[in-house]
Design an enzyme around this catalytic site. Sequence first.
Site, PDB file in Angstrom:
ATOM      1  N   TYR A  60    -133.110   4.531 -64.459  1.00 40.66           N
ATOM      2  CA  TYR A  60    -133.881   3.061 -65.415  1.00 40.66           C
ATOM      3  C   TYR A  60    -135.142   3.152 -63.875  1.00 40.66           C
ATOM      4  CZ  TYR A  60    -136.607  -1.054 -64.072  1.00 40.66           C
ATOM      5  OH  TYR A  60    -137.195  -1.819 -63.767  1.00 40.66           O
TER       6      TYR A  60
ATOM      7  N   ARG B 277    -149.078  -5.185 -62.142  1.00 42.45           N
ATOM      8  CA  ARG B 277    -149.990  -5.235 -63.850  1.00 42.45           C
ATOM      9  C   ARG B 277    -150.978  -5.695 -63.987  1.00 42.45           C
ATOM     10  NH1 ARG B 277    -144.595  -6.764 -67.078  1.00 42.45           N
ATOM     11  NH2 ARG B 277    -144.645  -9.186 -67.324  1.00 42.45           N
TER      12      ARG B 277
ATOM     13  N   CYS C 224    -131.709 -20.332 -75.742  1.00 39.92           N
ATOM     14  CA  CYS C 224    -131.346 -19.518 -76.977  1.00 39.92           C
ATOM     15  C   CYS C 224    -132.696 -20.625 -77.936  1.00 39.92           C
ATOM     16  CB  CYS C 224    -130.027 -20.156 -77.810  1.00 39.92           C
ATOM     17  SG  CYS C 224    -129.258 -19.042 -76.844  1.00 39.92           S
TER      18      CYS C 224
ATOM     19  N   GLY D 105    -134.360  -4.538 -47.342  1.00 42.55           N
ATOM     20  CA  GLY D 105    -132.445  -4.031 -47.236  1.00 42.55           C
ATOM     21  C   GLY D 105    -132.796  -2.515 -47.956  1.00 42.55           C
ATOM     22  N   TYR D 106    -132.036  -2.200 -47.907  1.00 44.02           N
ATOM     23  CA  TYR D 106    -131.913  -0.972 -48.987  1.00 44.02           C
ATOM     24  C   TYR D 106    -132.494   0.054 -48.371  1.00 44.02           C
ATOM     25  CZ  TYR D 106    -127.904  -2.948 -51.460  1.00 44.02           C
ATOM     26  OH  TYR D 106    -126.960  -3.886 -51.499  1.00 44.02           O
TER      27      TYR D 106
ATOM     28  N   CYS E  85    -133.229 -15.412 -71.418  1.00 45.04           N
ATOM     29  CA  CYS E  85    -131.891 -15.461 -71.964  1.00 45.04           C
ATOM     30  C   CYS E  85    -131.103 -15.049 -70.517  1.00 45.04           C
ATOM     31  CB  CYS E  85    -132.201 -13.585 -72.764  1.00 45.04           C
ATOM     32  SG  CYS E  85    -130.067 -13.789 -73.354  1.00 45.04           S
TER      33      CYS E  85
ATOM     34  N   ASP F 137    -131.605  -2.384 -67.339  1.00 47.49           N
ATOM     35  CA  ASP F 137    -131.216  -3.025 -66.727  1.00 47.49           C
ATOM     36  C   ASP F 137    -130.939  -3.997 -66.533  1.00 47.49           C
ATOM     37  OD1 ASP F 137    -133.061  -5.319 -67.430  1.00 47.49           O
ATOM     38  OD2 ASP F 137    -133.781  -5.492 -65.223  1.00 47.49           O
TER      39      ASP F 137
ATOM     40  N   GLU G  10    -141.196  -0.722 -58.788  1.00 45.09           N
ATOM     41  CA  GLU G  10    -139.856  -0.768 -59.263  1.00 45.09           C
ATOM     42  C   GLU G  10    -138.782  -0.057 -57.972  1.00 45.09           C
ATOM     43  OE1 GLU G  10    -138.788  -1.156 -62.111  1.00 45.09           O
ATOM     44  OE2 GLU G  10    -140.959  -1.893 -63.069  1.00 45.09           O
TER      45      GLU G  10
ATOM     46  N   CYS H  33    -129.505 -12.064 -83.434  1.00 46.76           N
ATOM     47  CA  CYS H  33    -128.199 -12.531 -81.833  1.00 46.76           C
ATOM     48  C   CYS H  33    -127.083 -12.210 -82.829  1.00 46.76           C
ATOM     49  CB  CYS H  33    -129.050 -13.224 -80.959  1.00 46.76           C
ATOM     50  SG  CYS H  33    -128.077 -13.757 -79.659  1.00 46.76           S
TER      51      CYS H  33
HETATM   52  S1  SF4 Z   1    -130.647 -16.200 -79.105  1.00 47.50           S
HETATM   53 FE1  SF4 Z   1    -129.299 -14.384 -77.918  1.00 47.50          FE
HETATM   54  S2  SF4 Z   1    -130.693 -13.094 -77.155  1.00 47.50           S
HETATM   55 FE2  SF4 Z   1    -131.806 -15.598 -77.740  1.00 47.50          FE
HETATM   56  S3  SF4 Z   1    -131.494 -15.811 -75.370  1.00 47.50           S
HETATM   57 FE3  SF4 Z   1    -129.907 -16.589 -76.430  1.00 47.50          FE
HETATM   58  S4  SF4 Z   1    -128.805 -15.770 -76.286  1.00 47.50           S
HETATM   59 FE4  SF4 Z   1    -129.946 -15.511 -75.816  1.00 47.50          FE
END
Ligand code: SF4
Length: 338
Positions: A116, A22, A193, A80-81, A186, A134, A36, A202
């Site tokens: 996907y 990209r 977080c 692979g694959y 995440c 994914d 991909e 969340c």
């Molecule tokens: S707040 Fe929720 S979405 Fe954000 S990183 Fe933490 S667990 Fe993941």
Amino acid sequence: MTEFQSALLDWYWVNRRVMPWRKDNHADPYAVWVSEAMLQQTTVAAVVPYFERWMERFPVVEALAEASSDEVMRYWQGLGYYSRARNLLAGAKLVVEHGWPDSVERWRALPGVGEYTAGAVASIAQSLPAALVDGNVERVYSRLAMDGSVGADLKKAAWKWARQNLAVDHPGDWNQALMELGSTVCLPRNPLCGRCPVPDYCKAAQADRVGEFPSPKPKMQWIELNHVTVVPVFDGKIGLIQVEDGAWWSGLWHPPRGDAVEALAILLGDPGVRVGAFNHVVTRHKISLEVRRLDLDLVVGGLRFVPFGELEEWPISAPGRKAIEMILNQGQVLPGLG
Ligand code: SF4
């Protein structure tokens, strides 16, 4: 656009990593499609050198469509694959003949393109309003929604959520933002977080239960197999056979194994000399592969004899290559591999 969508997209536009596929924000369906396919089952860091080498040799879909299967396999070797490489080649021929797909359904009609990949290429390269899920999106979803389901149930719920929450004005960026959130913030273990752009949306973070999601998967049931491969050696060459369609590593080459080993033993009255064994994992199978060396004083039909010095260039399956290296490292044959 909802506040949730704005928060995630604003974060993505500032924090996105520059990927070779990209560059300059230019999304080329061919480059995205190849990337991909390569990214399935592996990481961005591992894919980048393969992608760059591939694009140098096959810069446009026409170049790929004209390439031989053996050459394509060589450029894929190590990822692979291999069915993904075969599918890319077959798909490239179809694209050259019929033009680029212009909908998710048409992308899905290409060999090896699942829900996907179709969503990724259609949204990222063509700005079509297609959702995707994914592993990263699945994990992010399970925490955002505090969904404790596993396996197919989690996947189904994540797809439903992804379709409902797609930012239709920026589908490609939205999908990439979700995946980027999963791969950089995440994280599977110890999600960051404190750096998350959407903690207010969340449920797991709000309930202080992030560590419980996604729920652990049931343990893998392994299937254990014992296989034998015989490496025929004749006049500085190794005898290989091409793997038939439908088998693991189909299209690639390797020393005889399975039925071919028995056929050789019957034909020559010699089972070969055991030089060692190693373990190899394929999907849910743990294979113990015994390696035997078979010195020949004549060429046997049905085998392709490849000089030691050319083996590196040959599209050989990973366990086949390992077996050959084991033979060559016995010190009785010329270097050139290993
Ligand atoms: S707040 Fe929720 S979405 Fe954000 S990183 Fe933490 S667990 Fe993941």
